[in-house]
Every structure is written in structure tokens, then in C-alpha cells.
Design a protein around this motif. Structure first.
Motif, PDB file in Angstrom:
ATOM      1  N   THR A 193      11.473  -9.883   2.780  1.00 10.87           N
ATOM      2  CA  THR A 193      11.208 -10.205   1.376  1.00 10.87           C
ATOM      3  C   THR A 193      12.204 -11.211   0.810  1.00 10.87           C
ATOM      4  OG1 THR A 193      12.498  -8.279   0.690  1.00 10.87           O
ATOM      5  CG2 THR A 193      10.111  -7.976   0.921  1.00 10.87           C
TER       6      THR A 193
ATOM      7  N   SER B  34      10.272 -12.238   9.285  1.00 11.66           N
ATOM      8  CA  SER B  34       9.606 -11.460   8.239  1.00 11.66           C
ATOM      9  C   SER B  34      10.656 -11.055   7.214  1.00 11.66           C
ATOM     10  CB  SER B  34       8.932 -10.225   8.829  1.00 11.66           C
ATOM     11  OG  SER B  34       9.914  -9.364   9.361  1.00 11.66           O
TER      12      SER B  34
ATOM     13  N   SER C 280      16.780  -6.319   3.489  1.00  5.59           N
ATOM     14  CA  SER C 280      15.646  -6.917   4.185  1.00  5.59           C
ATOM     15  C   SER C 280      16.109  -7.993   5.146  1.00  5.59           C
ATOM     16  CB  SER C 280      14.689  -7.532   3.149  1.00  5.59           C
ATOM     17  OG  SER C 280      13.645  -8.251   3.779  1.00  5.59           O
TER      18      SER C 280
ATOM     19  N   GLY D 297       4.915 -12.195  -1.201  1.00  2.00           N
ATOM     20  CA  GLY D 297       5.692 -10.995  -0.877  1.00  2.00           C
ATOM     21  C   GLY D 297       7.196 -11.155  -0.948  1.00  2.00           C
ATOM     22  N   PHE D 298       7.658 -12.360  -1.257  1.00  2.00           N
ATOM     23  CA  PHE D 298       9.106 -12.553  -1.399  1.00  2.00           C
ATOM     24  C   PHE D 298       9.570 -11.986  -2.733  1.00  2.00           C
ATOM     25  CE2 PHE D 298       8.100 -16.139   1.557  1.00  2.00           C
ATOM     26  CZ  PHE D 298       8.847 -15.684   2.617  1.00  2.00           C
ATOM     27  N   ARG D 299      10.778 -11.429  -2.747  1.00  2.00           N
ATOM     28  CA  ARG D 299      11.382 -10.935  -3.980  1.00  2.00           C
ATOM     29  C   ARG D 299      12.691 -11.648  -4.293  1.00  2.00           C
ATOM     30  NH1 ARG D 299       7.126 -10.152  -4.327  1.00  2.00           N
ATOM     31  NH2 ARG D 299       5.900  -8.262  -4.533  1.00  2.00           N
TER      32      ARG D 299
ATOM     33  N   TYR E 144       6.043 -15.205  -5.144  1.00  2.00           N
ATOM     34  CA  TYR E 144       6.016 -13.762  -5.422  1.00  2.00           C
ATOM     35  C   TYR E 144       4.789 -13.110  -4.785  1.00  2.00           C
ATOM     36  CZ  TYR E 144       6.303  -9.374  -8.035  1.00  2.00           C
ATOM     37  OH  TYR E 144       6.395  -8.046  -8.372  1.00  2.00           O
TER      38      TYR E 144
END
Length: 196
Positions: free
Chosen positions: A69, A67, A10, A94-96, A91
Motif C-alpha cells: 500500500t 505489492s 507494508s 489501493g495505495f495509502r 487511492y
């Protein structure tokens, strides 16, 4: 169950601010809900929005060129109070993955319990990531949990990271602590039966 985490590739969102505490991540006035949903709307609320509620165009989450994750944060991310809502908000947005050169211990535990991977890197590698993103906001990074490695694809540099083996297994299988215990149901039952 949480979302399984094995490998992601990403682009990343840079937040080169040090000592970001949990009240900046999710202000206390938004802690009324007890479900994990909807907290992403107020992630970094006081930086993301002006007092009149309009988006702050100078804040990174409002900049369309960034943009991904992966959140790349400055040193000492997640300090302050122990609110688990901070992990929920990161979380839910949208972040992982959250990358920093240092995490507050309680925050690190909370994100691991909620399906996020905190990766502590050297300051040199962190600065390289910031530099890469500044030069190319679409630059991609690969995070491989099985190998415990993060790779800057543009620079072909890689760094190994540490993670608690139990938490690694939970992330790989998409387990929270309860799911992990339930996965051992047969072994627990067999042990109980052997004690009778």
C-alpha cells in the motif's frame, strides 16, 4: 468519510522515475467520470498497458513480486495539471502512502484531501528505500502518522516527516473537510446561539 489512517506496515512498490506528472498518473482521456470509483484501473495507463491493451510486463505494477500500500516514487511526483483525478486513481488502486523526495504542491494537497498520505523524505532516505526494495521486494516499511515517522524495518532507519496539523487530524479521524466541519456542529451551534 475517508478511511482512517493511523499506522500501516507494508511492503512497497518502487517507481524510480522523476518528474511524473498527473497526465502520466491518469491520462486526460479517463477524466470523464465524476465519482471517485474505477480510476485505479487506469492508474499509469500508458505505462501499464501496451497500445493493443495488453499488460506491459516491464512495468512495475504488472510485476507480481511487488505489492503493498506504499508507492515509492522519484523526485517531483505529481507535477503538471491540478486534476484531482490523479489522487483518486492512486487511492482507488489501493495505495495509502506515496513517498517521494519532492511533491508538486497541488498534487500534495489533493492527495491529503482524498485520504492519501504524501511523505516527503530526503533523497538519501528515498534512495535507501529503493535499494532496500530492489534487494528484497517483500521488505516492509512502517508509517506511523501519530508519530509522523516512516521506518525502514530492514535497515532499522527512521525519518520524521512534516504534515499540516489540520490534515493530520483529518487523516487520523477519517474526515474530509465536510466531515471535519460536521464534527464541530455542536460548537458551531453554541457559538451561533451565543451571538443571538
Amino acid at each position: 468519510m475517508i478511511e482512517k489512517f493511523i499506522k500501516i506496515v507494508s511492503s512497497a512498490v518502487p517507481l524510480p522515475i522523476e518528474n511524473v506528472d498527473t497526465d502520466q498518473i491518469i491520462p486526460a482521456r479517463f477524466l470523464k467520470a465524476v465519482e471517485r470509483k474505477g480510476f485505479g484501473d487506469n492508474l499509469f495507463r500508458d505505462w501499464r498497458y501496451r497500445k493493443d491493451g495488453t499488460p506491459n510486463p516491464d512495468f512495475v505494477l504488472n510485476n507480481p513480486k511487488y505489492s503493498g500500500t506504499i508507492l515509492v516514487a522519484g523526485k517531483n511526483f505529481g507535477s503538471g495539471s491540478s486534476r484531482e483525478h490523479a489522487a483518486w486513481s492512486v487511492y482507488d488502486y489501493g495505495f495509502r502512502v506515496v513517498v517521494s523526495s519532492f511533491f508538486a504542491d497541488i498534487f500534495k494537497g489533493n492527495v491529503l484531501n482524498n485520504g492519501l498520505l504524501p511523505i516527503q523524505v530526503t533523497e538519501e532516505f528515498l534512495f535507501e528505500m529503493f535499494d532496500t526494495i530492489e534487494k528484497d521486494p517483500t521488505a516492509a516499511f512502517e508509517v506511523d502518522l501519530e508519530k509522523q515517522a516512516i521506518r525502514n524495518i530492514n535497515k532499522s532507519t527512521e525519518l520524521q516527516f512534516d504534515i499540516n496539523p489540520y490534515k493530520k487530524e483529518c487523516l487520523l479521524k477519517g474526515y474530509d473537510d465536510i466531515d471535519y466541519l460536521l464534527s464541530l456542529k455542536n460548537e458551531i451551534t453554541a457559538f451561533e446561539n451565543s451571538r443571538v
